[in-house]
Motif scaffolding. Structure first.
Motif, PDB file in Angstrom:
ATOM      1  N   SER A 385       5.109 -10.003  -6.736  1.00 28.79           N
ATOM      2  CA  SER A 385       5.507 -10.704  -5.512  1.00 28.79           C
ATOM      3  C   SER A 385       4.400 -11.689  -5.138  1.00 28.79           C
ATOM      4  O   SER A 385       3.203 -11.399  -5.300  1.00 28.79           O
ATOM      5  CB  SER A 385       5.748  -9.708  -4.370  1.00 28.79           C
ATOM      6  OG  SER A 385       4.600  -8.911  -4.142  1.00 28.79           O
ATOM      7  N   GLU A 386       4.799 -12.855  -4.676  1.00 32.49           N
ATOM      8  CA  GLU A 386       3.833 -13.874  -4.280  1.00 32.49           C
ATOM      9  C   GLU A 386       3.058 -13.407  -3.051  1.00 32.49           C
ATOM     10  O   GLU A 386       3.630 -12.840  -2.118  1.00 32.49           O
ATOM     11  CB  GLU A 386       4.558 -15.181  -3.998  1.00 32.49           C
ATOM     12  CG  GLU A 386       5.244 -15.773  -5.225  1.00 32.49           C
ATOM     13  CD  GLU A 386       5.939 -17.081  -4.924  1.00 32.49           C
ATOM     14  OE1 GLU A 386       5.958 -17.470  -3.734  1.00 32.49           O
ATOM     15  OE2 GLU A 386       6.462 -17.715  -5.855  1.00 32.49           O
ATOM     16  N   ASN A 387       1.741 -13.670  -3.067  1.00 33.18           N
ATOM     17  CA  ASN A 387       0.884 -13.183  -1.973  1.00 33.18           C
ATOM     18  C   ASN A 387       0.516 -14.271  -0.971  1.00 33.18           C
ATOM     19  O   ASN A 387      -0.296 -14.038  -0.069  1.00 33.18           O
ATOM     20  CB  ASN A 387      -0.388 -12.540  -2.535  1.00 33.18           C
ATOM     21  CG  ASN A 387      -1.151 -13.479  -3.459  1.00 33.18           C
ATOM     22  OD1 ASN A 387      -0.978 -14.697  -3.408  1.00 33.18           O
ATOM     23  ND2 ASN A 387      -1.998 -12.908  -4.308  1.00 33.18           N
ATOM     24  N   GLY A 388       1.068 -15.473  -1.128  1.00 29.62           N
ATOM     25  CA  GLY A 388       0.798 -16.536  -0.171  1.00 29.62           C
ATOM     26  C   GLY A 388      -0.472 -17.311  -0.420  1.00 29.62           C
ATOM     27  O   GLY A 388      -0.793 -18.243   0.317  1.00 29.62           O
ATOM     28  N   THR A 389      -1.241 -16.936  -1.447  1.00 31.02           N
ATOM     29  CA  THR A 389      -2.485 -17.645  -1.785  1.00 31.02           C
ATOM     30  C   THR A 389      -2.408 -18.192  -3.202  1.00 31.02           C
ATOM     31  O   THR A 389      -3.378 -18.139  -3.956  1.00 31.02           O
ATOM     32  CB  THR A 389      -3.696 -16.707  -1.646  1.00 31.02           C
ATOM     33  OG1 THR A 389      -3.517 -15.572  -2.515  1.00 31.02           O
ATOM     34  CG2 THR A 389      -3.849 -16.223  -0.216  1.00 31.02           C
ATOM     35  N   CYS A 392      -0.104 -13.737  -7.212  1.00 30.41           N
ATOM     36  CA  CYS A 392       0.875 -12.656  -7.117  1.00 30.41           C
ATOM     37  C   CYS A 392       0.178 -11.307  -7.035  1.00 30.41           C
ATOM     38  O   CYS A 392      -0.894 -11.106  -7.634  1.00 30.41           O
ATOM     39  CB  CYS A 392       1.805 -12.658  -8.333  1.00 30.41           C
ATOM     40  SG  CYS A 392       2.987 -14.014  -8.362  1.00 30.41           S
ATOM     41  N   ASP A 393       0.789 -10.390  -6.290  1.00 33.84           N
ATOM     42  CA  ASP A 393       0.428  -8.972  -6.315  1.00 33.84           C
ATOM     43  C   ASP A 393       1.481  -8.260  -7.157  1.00 33.84           C
ATOM     44  O   ASP A 393       2.681  -8.417  -6.926  1.00 33.84           O
ATOM     45  CB  ASP A 393       0.397  -8.388  -4.901  1.00 33.84           C
ATOM     46  CG  ASP A 393      -0.717  -8.997  -4.057  1.00 33.84           C
ATOM     47  OD1 ASP A 393      -1.752  -9.379  -4.630  1.00 33.84           O
ATOM     48  OD2 ASP A 393      -0.528  -9.108  -2.830  1.00 33.84           O
ATOM     49  N   ASN A 395       2.970  -4.696  -8.793  1.00 31.84           N
ATOM     50  CA  ASN A 395       3.074  -3.240  -8.847  1.00 31.84           C
ATOM     51  C   ASN A 395       3.933  -2.881 -10.052  1.00 31.84           C
ATOM     52  O   ASN A 395       5.059  -3.359 -10.172  1.00 31.84           O
ATOM     53  CB  ASN A 395       3.720  -2.682  -7.577  1.00 31.84           C
ATOM     54  CG  ASN A 395       2.883  -2.938  -6.341  1.00 31.84           C
ATOM     55  OD1 ASN A 395       2.848  -4.043  -5.837  1.00 31.84           O
ATOM     56  ND2 ASN A 395       2.216  -1.921  -5.851  1.00 31.84           N
ATOM     57  N   GLU A 457      -1.587  -1.162  -9.921  1.00 36.15           N
ATOM     58  CA  GLU A 457      -1.482  -2.299  -9.019  1.00 36.15           C
ATOM     59  C   GLU A 457      -2.600  -3.278  -9.335  1.00 36.15           C
ATOM     60  O   GLU A 457      -3.745  -2.877  -9.529  1.00 36.15           O
ATOM     61  CB  GLU A 457      -1.574  -1.854  -7.551  1.00 36.15           C
ATOM     62  CG  GLU A 457      -0.468  -0.913  -7.102  1.00 36.15           C
ATOM     63  CD  GLU A 457      -0.619  -0.511  -5.642  1.00 36.15           C
ATOM     64  OE1 GLU A 457      -1.499  -1.099  -4.971  1.00 36.15           O
ATOM     65  OE2 GLU A 457       0.117   0.382  -5.187  1.00 36.15           O
ATOM     66  N   SER A 459      -3.841  -7.735  -8.763  1.00 34.14           N
ATOM     67  CA  SER A 459      -3.611  -9.068  -8.226  1.00 34.14           C
ATOM     68  C   SER A 459      -3.964 -10.093  -9.287  1.00 34.14           C
ATOM     69  O   SER A 459      -4.937  -9.934 -10.020  1.00 34.14           O
ATOM     70  CB  SER A 459      -4.466  -9.296  -6.964  1.00 34.14           C
ATOM     71  OG  SER A 459      -4.156  -8.345  -5.970  1.00 34.14           O
TER      72      SER A 459
END
Length: 514
Positions: A385-389, A392-393, A395, A457, A459
């Motif tokens: 999922s995109e982390n906004g920076t 992606c993060d 899992n 998990e 990043s």
């Protein structure tokens, strides 16, 4: 916005590659590019420079500049966003930001630039789409590759047949001076087709490893009176491989074709091999969509018999089949099918004749194809999922679906974008980042009922959710997937038990999440 040209140049002003997107003379483009370093001579740091007619938007890339030339009427915010996409494309095809590397990959970069801008206007594409478009997947090319593979396979089959014929001629020449061929007549000769490497369906779809994992037994060419020969495919394959090596070919015993994919390491079992030895081998091919839907599941099984003492040649193998998933079983034509159907035993149609000595004889094979997702031995669930920076993060988790299985050396290979250094926050098991191959490998020495699930998990900066597929999984197991096992071996004369050894191996040919 109207983008006139995109270029990569050195800080001294030398242009390495340039791509223009509107009709303009070469002299005009060269003049605009030559003027850029003069505008930078003031030493001030900006993201853009304007002249009376054009705007230069640029971003430093170590010792280089990624430069866009636009009209002054273009939106500067859109210019900067397009510039960032251009800057992300370059590490995708170049390992380092130097002049030589850029020049060597000039065509790939130009193709990628064309996917970003068309006729001076920005296309709505992301980095993953650009990568897909530049790869230029072609249906015609796939057809050509399939035809070429078929032709190569037919040529190799012809070479095998030729090697088999030469081997037969050599064996007959050796027998002329002494041993008579009394035990090789009838339907059990070399031409009977009883080979140690039978297949299900297409004969080229199932390859038996050239090197078994148990200690090799020295093979004998001649046989005693009354014995028989059910084919010499294993020796034929060896002769064929030797012939290829003599011609300078590099021969690797593997069936995994996907680039960058590691074959499952098959942990050798410590077995006290008896004169009667059986090997039960299963290969698994699986393809799963990233949403969990099963696209393909195919299991191939093979039981081979190896007898090294002639007094145990006349035997029957008792099998126990508890599988209820519709596995298709098939015995060799020289095996008594009625005996197998009624009593679950593998024996020859002519009980007075023994099995061949000192060779691996394929006696039973099976196949399972299904679209039932519950058939999967292990499931992989990956959630990027995109982390906004601009990253992606991710899992990712595994779950063992069959508690009776024990999977060894489980390797989960996750692709990464070029130059990405992942930050692992949590991991059950071990992980390794292979920077040269852009792969994050999640390793689990054992997955069984006590460790049936686990997660990791991490990043990943400068990445998109599609960058982490396809995921490749490999494992090996000493437990059989099919509920089929050898229960005992009996003598034909009095059905007394015979001491024997059994080796079981279950591993992946291809197991991927796309």
């Amino acid at each position: 916005m109207v983008l006139i040209a995109a270029a990569v140049c050195t800080k001294a002003g030398k242009t390495i590659i340039s791509r223009q997107f509107v009709e303009m003379t070469k002299a005009r483009i060269e003049g605009l590019l030559a003027a850029f370093p003069k505008l930078m001579s003031t030493g001030k740091q900006h993201t853009f420079v304007e002249t009376e007619s054009v705007r230069y938007v640029y971003q430093p890339l170590e010792k280089l500049y990624m430069l866009l030339i636009t009209t002054k009427a273009s939106n500067i915010l859109e210019d900067l966003e397009t510039l960032r996409l251009f800057a992300r494309v370059i590490p995708e095809y170049c390992k380092s930001m130097d002049e030589l590397e850029i020049a060597e990959n000039a065509f790939n970069l130009i193709f990628a630039f064309d996917e970003i801008v068309a006729l001076g206007y920005r296309e709505s594409v992301n980095l993953a789409q650009i990568r897909t478009f530049v790869e230029m997947d072609s249906h015609e090319e796939r057809i050509y590759q399939a035809v070429r593979f078929t032709q190569e396979r037919e040529a190799k089959n012809k070479m095998r047949e030729k090697a088999k014929e030469l081997q037969r001629q050599r064996m007959e020449a050796n027998k002329k001076g002494g041993l008579k061929n009394s035990g090789f007549s009838g339907g059990y000769g070399i031409s009977s087709g009883f080979t140690p490497t039978p297949s299900v369906g297409d004969s080229a779809a199932y390859e038996v490893p050239l090197k078994p994992s148990y200690p090799p037994v020295k093979k004998s060419i001649s046989a005693g009176p009354g014995a028989m020969k059910l084919g010499g495919k294993a020796r034929d394959v060896d002769s064929f491989v030797d012939q290829l090596k003599e011609e300078g070919e590099s021969v690797v015993a593997t069936s995994v074709a996907a680039a960058g994919v590691k074959a499952a390491p098959i942990t050798p079992q410590i077995i006290n091999t008896e004169p009667v030895h059986l090997r039960q081998e299963e290969r698994l091919n699986v393809r799963i969509f990233r949403d969990g839907a099963l696209q393909n599941f195919e299991l191939h099984g093979l039981v081979t018999l190896h007898i090294s003492d002639e007094k145990w040649g006349r035997i029957r193998v008792q099998l126990e089949n508890r599988d209820s998933r519709g596995i298709q079983l098939q015995t060799h034509p020289n095996v008594d099918k009625e005996l197998f159907r009624t009593r679950g035993q593998i024996g020859l149609k002519t009980p007075s004749k023994p099995f061949p000595l000192n060779t691996d004889v394929g006696v039973l094979k099976w196949r399972l194809q299904t679209q039932d997702e519950t058939a999967l031995p292990i499931t992989i669930n990956c959630w990027p999922s995109e982390n906004g920076t601009d990253g992606c993060d991710v899992n990712i988790e595994y779950e063992l679906e069959h508690d009776d299985l024990e999977l060894n050396d489980v390797q989960i290979n996750i692709p990464l974008p070029v130059g990405c250094n992942p930050i692992v926050n949590e991991c059950d098991g071990q992980y390794t980042h292979e920077a040269r191959r852009n792969i994050l490998t999640w390793s689990l020495p054992l997955v069984d009922a006590s460790t049936k699930s686990g997660s990791m998990e991490f990043s990943a900066p400068s990445s998109d959710p599609s960058d982490f597929f396809p995921i490749h999984v490999s494992f090996a197991s000493k437990t059989s997937y099919a509920k089929i096992k050898v229960s005992e071996v009996l003598l034909v004369e009095d059905e007394s038990p015979v001491k024997h050894s059994v080796e079981t191996v279950f591993f992946t040919d291809s197991y991927e999440v796309v």
